[in-house]
Motif scaffolding. Structure first.
Motif, PDB file in Angstrom:
ATOM      1  N   VAL A  71       0.853  -1.182   0.000  1.00  0.00           N
ATOM      2  CA  VAL A  71       0.000   0.000   0.000  1.00  0.00           C
ATOM      3  C   VAL A  71       0.892   1.235   0.000  1.00  0.00           C
ATOM      4  O   VAL A  71       1.990   1.215   0.549  1.00  0.00           O
ATOM      5  N   TYR A  72       0.423   2.279  -0.676  1.00  0.00           N
ATOM      6  CA  TYR A  72       1.109   3.566  -0.675  1.00  0.00           C
ATOM      7  C   TYR A  72       0.039   4.641  -0.652  1.00  0.00           C
ATOM      8  O   TYR A  72      -1.144   4.374  -0.904  1.00  0.00           O
ATOM      9  N   PHE A  73       0.450   5.840  -0.305  1.00  0.00           N
ATOM     10  CA  PHE A  73      -0.499   6.937  -0.127  1.00  0.00           C
ATOM     11  C   PHE A  73      -0.110   8.091  -1.041  1.00  0.00           C
ATOM     12  O   PHE A  73       1.062   8.405  -1.186  1.00  0.00           O
ATOM     13  N   VAL A  74      -1.117   8.713  -1.642  1.00  0.00           N
ATOM     14  CA  VAL A  74      -0.916   9.812  -2.571  1.00  0.00           C
ATOM     15  C   VAL A  74      -1.582  11.046  -1.998  1.00  0.00           C
ATOM     16  O   VAL A  74      -2.761  10.998  -1.617  1.00  0.00           O
ATOM     17  N   ALA A  75      -0.844  12.155  -1.902  1.00  0.00           N
ATOM     18  CA  ALA A  75      -1.381  13.406  -1.360  1.00  0.00           C
ATOM     19  C   ALA A  75      -1.264  14.508  -2.406  1.00  0.00           C
ATOM     20  O   ALA A  75      -0.220  14.657  -3.039  1.00  0.00           O
ATOM     21  N   THR A  76      -2.354  15.259  -2.557  1.00  0.00           N
ATOM     22  CA  THR A  76      -2.390  16.410  -3.457  1.00  0.00           C
ATOM     23  C   THR A  76      -3.258  17.481  -2.819  1.00  0.00           C
ATOM     24  O   THR A  76      -4.008  17.208  -1.880  1.00  0.00           O
ATOM     25  N   ALA A  77      -3.161  18.694  -3.343  1.00  0.00           N
ATOM     26  CA  ALA A  77      -3.988  19.793  -2.850  1.00  0.00           C
ATOM     27  C   ALA A  77      -4.181  20.798  -3.974  1.00  0.00           C
ATOM     28  O   ALA A  77      -3.300  20.968  -4.820  1.00  0.00           O
ATOM     29  N   PRO A  78      -5.312  21.491  -3.965  1.00  0.00           N
ATOM     30  CA  PRO A  78      -5.513  22.530  -4.968  1.00  0.00           C
ATOM     31  C   PRO A  78      -4.641  23.744  -4.668  1.00  0.00           C
ATOM     32  O   PRO A  78      -4.099  23.883  -3.573  1.00  0.00           O
ATOM     33  N   SER A  79      -4.521  24.632  -5.639  1.00  0.00           N
ATOM     34  CA  SER A  79      -3.778  25.881  -5.447  1.00  0.00           C
ATOM     35  C   SER A  79      -4.512  26.790  -4.476  1.00  0.00           C
ATOM     36  O   SER A  79      -5.724  26.677  -4.296  1.00  0.00           O
ATOM     37  N   GLY A  80      -3.786  27.694  -3.859  1.00  0.00           N
ATOM     38  CA  GLY A  80      -4.395  28.692  -2.991  1.00  0.00           C
ATOM     39  C   GLY A  80      -4.709  28.171  -1.603  1.00  0.00           C
ATOM     40  O   GLY A  80      -4.401  27.035  -1.252  1.00  0.00           O
ATOM     41  N   ALA A  88      -7.753  16.091 -10.630  1.00  0.00           N
ATOM     42  CA  ALA A  88      -8.122  17.513 -10.620  1.00  0.00           C
ATOM     43  C   ALA A  88      -6.988  18.372 -10.065  1.00  0.00           C
ATOM     44  O   ALA A  88      -6.657  19.418 -10.625  1.00  0.00           O
ATOM     45  N   HIS A  89      -6.387  17.944  -8.966  1.00  0.00           N
ATOM     46  CA  HIS A  89      -5.304  18.718  -8.359  1.00  0.00           C
ATOM     47  C   HIS A  89      -4.072  18.752  -9.264  1.00  0.00           C
ATOM     48  O   HIS A  89      -3.404  19.787  -9.366  1.00  0.00           O
ATOM     49  N   LEU A  90      -3.772  17.637  -9.923  1.00  0.00           N
ATOM     50  CA  LEU A  90      -2.632  17.623 -10.835  1.00  0.00           C
ATOM     51  C   LEU A  90      -2.880  18.544 -12.020  1.00  0.00           C
ATOM     52  O   LEU A  90      -1.956  19.231 -12.472  1.00  0.00           O
ATOM     53  N   ARG A  91      -4.099  18.583 -12.507  1.00  0.00           N
ATOM     54  CA  ARG A  91      -4.423  19.520 -13.594  1.00  0.00           C
ATOM     55  C   ARG A  91      -4.287  20.959 -13.111  1.00  0.00           C
ATOM     56  O   ARG A  91      -3.894  21.845 -13.863  1.00  0.00           O
ATOM     57  N   ASN A 146      -2.279  22.171 -10.463  1.00  0.00           N
ATOM     58  CA  ASN A 146      -0.934  22.663 -10.122  1.00  0.00           C
ATOM     59  C   ASN A 146       0.185  21.614 -10.214  1.00  0.00           C
ATOM     60  O   ASN A 146       1.344  21.961 -10.045  1.00  0.00           O
ATOM     61  N   GLY A 147      -0.145  20.377 -10.407  1.00  0.00           N
ATOM     62  CA  GLY A 147       0.870  19.340 -10.594  1.00  0.00           C
ATOM     63  C   GLY A 147       1.539  18.805  -9.339  1.00  0.00           C
ATOM     64  O   GLY A 147       2.275  17.823  -9.402  1.00  0.00           O
ATOM     65  N   ARG A 148       1.298  19.422  -8.179  1.00  0.00           N
ATOM     66  CA  ARG A 148       2.006  18.998  -6.953  1.00  0.00           C
ATOM     67  C   ARG A 148       1.467  17.657  -6.436  1.00  0.00           C
ATOM     68  O   ARG A 148       0.258  17.450  -6.367  1.00  0.00           O
ATOM     69  N   ILE A 149       2.394  16.784  -6.038  1.00  0.00           N
ATOM     70  CA  ILE A 149       2.005  15.471  -5.532  1.00  0.00           C
ATOM     71  C   ILE A 149       3.096  14.934  -4.608  1.00  0.00           C
ATOM     72  O   ILE A 149       4.286  15.200  -4.813  1.00  0.00           O
ATOM     73  N   THR A 150       2.684  14.208  -3.596  1.00  0.00           N
ATOM     74  CA  THR A 150       3.594  13.461  -2.734  1.00  0.00           C
ATOM     75  C   THR A 150       3.079  12.036  -2.656  1.00  0.00           C
ATOM     76  O   THR A 150       1.890  11.800  -2.447  1.00  0.00           O
ATOM     77  N   VAL A 151       3.989  11.079  -2.830  1.00  0.00           N
ATOM     78  CA  VAL A 151       3.664   9.664  -2.692  1.00  0.00           C
ATOM     79  C   VAL A 151       4.449   9.158  -1.493  1.00  0.00           C
ATOM     80  O   VAL A 151       5.648   9.407  -1.377  1.00  0.00           O
ATOM     81  N   MET A 152       3.756   8.469  -0.571  1.00  0.00           N
ATOM     82  CA  MET A 152       4.399   8.003   0.657  1.00  0.00           C
ATOM     83  C   MET A 152       4.195   6.505   0.823  1.00  0.00           C
ATOM     84  O   MET A 152       3.099   5.987   0.596  1.00  0.00           O
TER      85      MET A 152
END
Length: 185
Positions: A21-30, A68-71, A73-79
């Motif tokens: 298992v792995y975890f993917v984190a993203t967030a919208p801009s602003g 949606a978040h990648l579209r 701003n592209g930011r992502i963390t995989v843990m």
């Protein structure tokens, strides 16, 4: 205790691919919007494509926050966390994008995985890794991996291609913050 690495070496690659298992984190801009963390897993669904490049198979689901978040701003963390063996938490920070079936590199990316993707594959999330770091993981519990679930595959197998497309149009078009995911620009 923690260390920053130049990239994903053979030892880290082995660790990454061993995690069920792995975890993917993203967030919208602003300042507004919701931060999203999604658990991912399944044998062979994550590939290390180079020292600064990973990808994972993204299946149709109840939401499309990551896309949606990648579209946006592209930011992502995989843990990844070691739930067995020596403790370790590994984070891969980077810039990602969703590669859809109609996109030119889709078939080439899918071919890089050790498994044939199951029905319901929505995209391949490709990540250019900018930072690789670990942490001790001393507080992460020891757990046994019993096996992969097959519920998502069985759900998709019960749907026609048209039904899967309709599901994506109605359930994966926008994020919960109304950012476009699998819809328009």
């Amino acid at each position: 205790m923690g260390k920053v690495y130049e990239g994903i070496d053979d030892r880290l690659r082995e660790f990454i691919l061993a995690q069920p298992v792995y975890f993917v984190a993203t967030a919208p801009s602003g300042a507004g919007g919701h931060v999203n963390v999604s658990p991912k897993g399944g044998t062979g669904t994550l590939a290390v494509l180079g020292p600064h490049w990973i990808a994972y198979l993204d299946y149709t689901g109840s939401g499309a926050e990551t896309i949606a978040h990648l579209r946006d701003n592209g930011r992502i963390t995989v843990m990844m966390c070691a739930f067995q063996g020596p403790p370790k938490i590994l984070r891969l920070y980077g810039r990602g994008r969703a590669v859809l079936p109609e996109d030119a590199p889709f078939a080439e990316l899918v071919a890089a995985f050790p498994v044939d993707p199951a029905r319901g594959l929505r995209s391949v999330i490709e990540v250019e890794v900018e930072r690789v770091s670990d942490a001790c993981g001393y507080q992460v519990p020891l757990m046994d991996h019993v096996g992969d679930r097959d519920l998502l595959v069985r759900w998709a197998d019960r749907k026609s291609d048209d039904e899967l497309a309709q599901y994506r149009r109605t359930r994966n078009a926008h994020s919960i913050d109304d950012l476009p995911a699998l819809s328009g620009p």
